[in-house]
Design an enzyme around this catalytic site. Structure first.
Site, short mmCIF file in Angstrom:
data_model
loop_
_atom_site.label_atom_id
_atom_site.label_comp_id
_atom_site.label_asym_id
_atom_site.label_seq_id
_atom_site.Cartn_x
_atom_site.Cartn_y
_atom_site.Cartn_z
CG HIS A 185 -0.47 0.21 2.50
ND1 HIS A 185 -0.41 1.42 3.17
CD2 HIS A 185 -0.12 -0.49 3.58
CE1 HIS A 185 -0.19 1.44 4.13
NE2 HIS A 185 0.59 0.05 4.60
CD GLU A 200 -2.89 -1.38 5.37
OE1 GLU A 200 -2.71 -2.23 5.88
OE2 GLU A 200 -2.68 0.02 5.71
CD GLU A 201 -1.83 2.67 7.52
OE1 GLU A 201 -2.68 2.17 8.22
OE2 GLU A 201 -0.73 2.59 7.19
#
Length: 330
Positions: free
Chosen positions: A60, A193-194
């Protein structure tokens, strides 16, 4: 590798705002792949064409951030976290916005104990004298990221955004080093992604890979009085067994272990008791994808000064390149 890490970690790219880091990565890999495209969500997908089964490699490119929610009459900014941020990681840290505006994160003076500090009583100080002055520099919804200079001592590199630009560097070098493979390979630099593995979810659904490997950072257990964990800096890349998002497919884990031993690459086995990676989303795509995960040991994750060892990344490049060259057979 050091200069590559410096370029990647210096680029702005919080979750949902990955345009700048995406273009940096595009420049690093053009000429080494057969196709580069950006999908609807913003994932950068680089393809090395082949006649064999599809294999997906994911890292990511987004980083954690602070999104402005309110500006008071004196020009101080209130914010919400974009990704997992802890209070102790934020106090008195310097941050910057996409337009270059720099600020300092602090908390209300009436709070006497750090244990009583929450996101709700913190603010960003950009040196504004009023709400109108602040609005000339930032707007509601703008996102700030940590602002930390890159440093290196004896192969240990420290910067913000090593999560997950260190893994992006690993994939970039794998792209450059891989000459041939029995597979058609999709290198995916994922977004958001986070915020819940969002980019990997849509990319894996569209690609429908035969097998996949996600690359990310992982915690270590090698600092004073740290929580015991069988991972340390400089001891080689970590082959994941389990985290909160995935129980790694045993065949993929064994393939990675066998390749490391064949090439004489030192490796570690990783069991992470919290957190997850893109591997969790990819593994559950459609009917399921046999998914492995390779982790880069990293100290101080989600702080403004994450630390990795260049040798762990370089060994990870060798491992992935060898595995893709030899082929994944399940």
């Amino acid at each position: 590798m050091k200069e590559l890490l410096k370029r990647l970690t210096s680029a702005y790219g919080p979750s949902g705002n990955e345009e700048e880091i995406r273009e940096v990565i595009r420049e690093e890999i053009k000429g080494y792949v057969d196709e580069i495209r950006v999908d609807t969500l913003g994932n950068l997908i680089a393809v090395k064409r082949g006649n064999g089964s599809k294999v997906m490699l994911a890292a990511h490119m987004d980083q954690i951030g602070l999104i402005v929610t309110y500006i008071d009459d004196r020009g101080f900014l209130r914010f919400a976290p974009v990704g997992g941020l802890g209070v102790t990681d934020l106090v008195d840290r310097k941050v910057r916005f996409k337009n270059g505006t720099v600020g300092v994160v602090s908390y209300e003076n009436e709070i006497k104990e750090i244990k009583d500090v929450t996101i709700n009583n913190m603010y960003i100080d950009i040196g504004a004298s009023s709400r109108e002055d602040a609005l000339s520099m930032v707007k509601i919804g703008d996102v700030a990221v940590y602002y930390t200079p890159f440093g290196e001592n004896r192969g240990k590199c420290t910067s913000c955004a090593m999560d997950d630009r260190a893994a992006c560097a690993l994939l970039i070098e794998t792209i450059r080093n891989l000459k041939d493979s029995p597979h058609e390979i999709y290198f995916v630099f994922t977004v958001q992604e986070e915020l819940g593995l969002r980019g990997a979810t849509t990319a894996a659904y569209a690609i429908e890979p035969y097998a996949a490997v996600a690359v990310d950072v992982t915690d270590t257990g090698d600092t004073p009085k740290s929580v015991p964990m069988a991972v340390k800096l400089g001891a080689g890349p970590a082959i994941k067994v389990f985290d909160n998002s995935v129980m790694v497919h045993p065949a993929m884990k064994n393939i990675m272990v066998d390749e490391a031993e064949k090439l004489g690459i030192p490796y570690q086995l990783e069991v992470l008791k919290h957190g997850g990676t893109d591997s969790g989303a990819i593994a559950l795509s459609r009917n399921g994808v046999p998914t492995g995960a390779l982790s880069i040991p990293c100290r101080y994750i989600h702080s403004d000064s994450e630390m990795v060892d260049i040798s762990d990344i370089e060994k990870g490049v060798r491992l992935l390149t060898g595995m893709l060259h030899d082929g994944i057979r399940l």
